[in-house]
Motif scaffolding. Structure first.
Motif, PDB file in Angstrom:
ATOM      1  N   ALA A  12      32.333 -78.056 -65.977  1.00 20.46           N
ATOM      2  CA  ALA A  12      32.255 -78.925 -67.210  1.00 20.46           C
ATOM      3  C   ALA A  12      33.616 -79.044 -67.720  1.00 20.46           C
ATOM      4  CB  ALA A  12      31.265 -78.178 -68.157  1.00 20.46           C
ATOM      5  N   LYS A  13      33.753 -80.335 -68.046  1.00 25.91           N
ATOM      6  CA  LYS A  13      35.049 -80.818 -68.527  1.00 25.91           C
ATOM      7  C   LYS A  13      34.981 -81.744 -69.656  1.00 25.91           C
ATOM      8  CE  LYS A  13      37.932 -80.582 -64.307  1.00 25.91           C
ATOM      9  NZ  LYS A  13      39.031 -81.364 -63.593  1.00 25.91           N
ATOM     10  N   HIS A  14      35.971 -82.145 -70.361  1.00 21.96           N
ATOM     11  CA  HIS A  14      36.052 -83.072 -71.576  1.00 21.96           C
ATOM     12  C   HIS A  14      37.034 -84.164 -71.007  1.00 21.96           C
ATOM     13  CE1 HIS A  14      34.307 -79.844 -73.875  1.00 21.96           C
ATOM     14  NE2 HIS A  14      33.705 -80.942 -74.503  1.00 21.96           N
ATOM     15  N   CYS A  15      36.546 -85.302 -71.073  1.00 24.38           N
ATOM     16  CA  CYS A  15      37.516 -86.541 -70.849  1.00 24.38           C
ATOM     17  C   CYS A  15      38.631 -86.491 -71.469  1.00 24.38           C
ATOM     18  CB  CYS A  15      36.666 -87.688 -70.853  1.00 24.38           C
ATOM     19  SG  CYS A  15      37.368 -89.302 -70.289  1.00 24.38           S
ATOM     20  N   PRO A  16      39.812 -86.633 -70.953  1.00 22.92           N
ATOM     21  CA  PRO A  16      40.990 -86.787 -71.869  1.00 22.92           C
ATOM     22  C   PRO A  16      40.998 -88.108 -72.357  1.00 22.92           C
ATOM     23  CG  PRO A  16      41.742 -86.951 -69.612  1.00 22.92           C
ATOM     24  CD  PRO A  16      40.061 -86.612 -69.646  1.00 22.92           C
ATOM     25  N   ARG A  17      40.428 -89.009 -72.228  1.00 25.08           N
ATOM     26  CA  ARG A  17      40.526 -90.424 -72.997  1.00 25.08           C
ATOM     27  C   ARG A  17      39.317 -90.387 -74.097  1.00 25.08           C
ATOM     28  NH1 ARG A  17      38.010 -95.646 -71.768  1.00 25.08           N
ATOM     29  NH2 ARG A  17      39.414 -97.128 -72.746  1.00 25.08           N
ATOM     30  N   CYS A  18      38.098 -90.035 -74.045  1.00 26.08           N
ATOM     31  CA  CYS A  18      37.117 -90.267 -74.906  1.00 26.08           C
ATOM     32  C   CYS A  18      36.571 -89.096 -75.544  1.00 26.08           C
ATOM     33  CB  CYS A  18      36.027 -90.897 -74.238  1.00 26.08           C
ATOM     34  SG  CYS A  18      35.065 -90.310 -72.872  1.00 26.08           S
ATOM     35  N   GLN A  19      36.843 -87.809 -74.775  1.00 23.78           N
ATOM     36  CA  GLN A  19      36.328 -86.519 -75.251  1.00 23.78           C
ATOM     37  C   GLN A  19      34.912 -86.330 -74.894  1.00 23.78           C
ATOM     38  OE1 GLN A  19      38.950 -84.110 -75.895  1.00 23.78           O
ATOM     39  NE2 GLN A  19      39.999 -86.117 -75.718  1.00 23.78           N
ATOM     40  N   ARG A  20      34.429 -86.967 -74.133  1.00 18.22           N
ATOM     41  CA  ARG A  20      32.766 -86.804 -73.604  1.00 18.22           C
ATOM     42  C   ARG A  20      33.013 -85.581 -72.738  1.00 18.22           C
ATOM     43  NH1 ARG A  20      33.161 -92.608 -72.581  1.00 18.22           N
ATOM     44  NH2 ARG A  20      31.897 -93.540 -74.331  1.00 18.22           N
ATOM     45  N   GLN A  21      31.783 -84.839 -72.664  1.00 18.91           N
ATOM     46  CA  GLN A  21      31.910 -83.924 -71.719  1.00 18.91           C
ATOM     47  C   GLN A  21      30.888 -84.531 -70.416  1.00 18.91           C
ATOM     48  OE1 GLN A  21      29.438 -80.129 -72.781  1.00 18.91           O
ATOM     49  NE2 GLN A  21      30.750 -78.940 -71.370  1.00 18.91           N
ATOM     50  N   PHE A  22      31.591 -84.014 -69.459  1.00 16.12           N
ATOM     51  CA  PHE A  22      30.981 -84.560 -68.091  1.00 16.12           C
ATOM     52  C   PHE A  22      31.145 -83.269 -67.013  1.00 16.12           C
ATOM     53  CE2 PHE A  22      35.372 -85.262 -67.612  1.00 16.12           C
ATOM     54  CZ  PHE A  22      35.559 -85.356 -66.288  1.00 16.12           C
ATOM     55  N   ILE A  23      30.448 -83.430 -65.804  1.00 15.06           N
ATOM     56  CA  ILE A  23      30.551 -82.402 -64.774  1.00 15.06           C
ATOM     57  C   ILE A  23      31.278 -82.957 -63.818  1.00 15.06           C
ATOM     58  CG2 ILE A  23      29.238 -81.206 -63.188  1.00 15.06           C
ATOM     59  CD1 ILE A  23      28.691 -80.160 -65.955  1.00 15.06           C
TER      60      ILE A  23
END
Length: 80
Positions: A12-23
């Motif tokens: 699980a990560k957070h996108c560095p551009r938009c901060q959305r969480q994604f796998i």
């Protein structure tokens, strides 16, 4: 928030551009959402210059629609 039912090999990560969480499924790239987005060489270069981490599929798609036309426009201006 993600359920605990996803493969423990995924992250699980957070996108560095938009901060959305994604796998992120970088360990199984053929199953990763990012493998569904075709990036031009210009967009790939742009992303690697700005970010050290994976981006979510939404941001990858957005950047492809922004960067490639921008780079093409700049190329045409330099030729004219």
């Amino acid at each position: 928030m993600f359920s605990k039912n996803f493969d423990s090999k995924h992250e699980a990560k957070h996108c560095p551009r938009c901060q959305r969480q994604f796998i992120c499924k970088a360990n199984r790239i053929h199953r990763c959402d990012c493998s569904n987005v075709r990036l031009s060489p210009e967009t790939s270069e742009h992303i690697w210059q700005l970010y050290d981490e994976c981006l979510c599929q939404i941001c990858l798609s957005e950047l492809e629609t922004i960067v490639t036309p921008l780079k093409s426009h700049q190329l045409w201006q330099s030729l004219g």
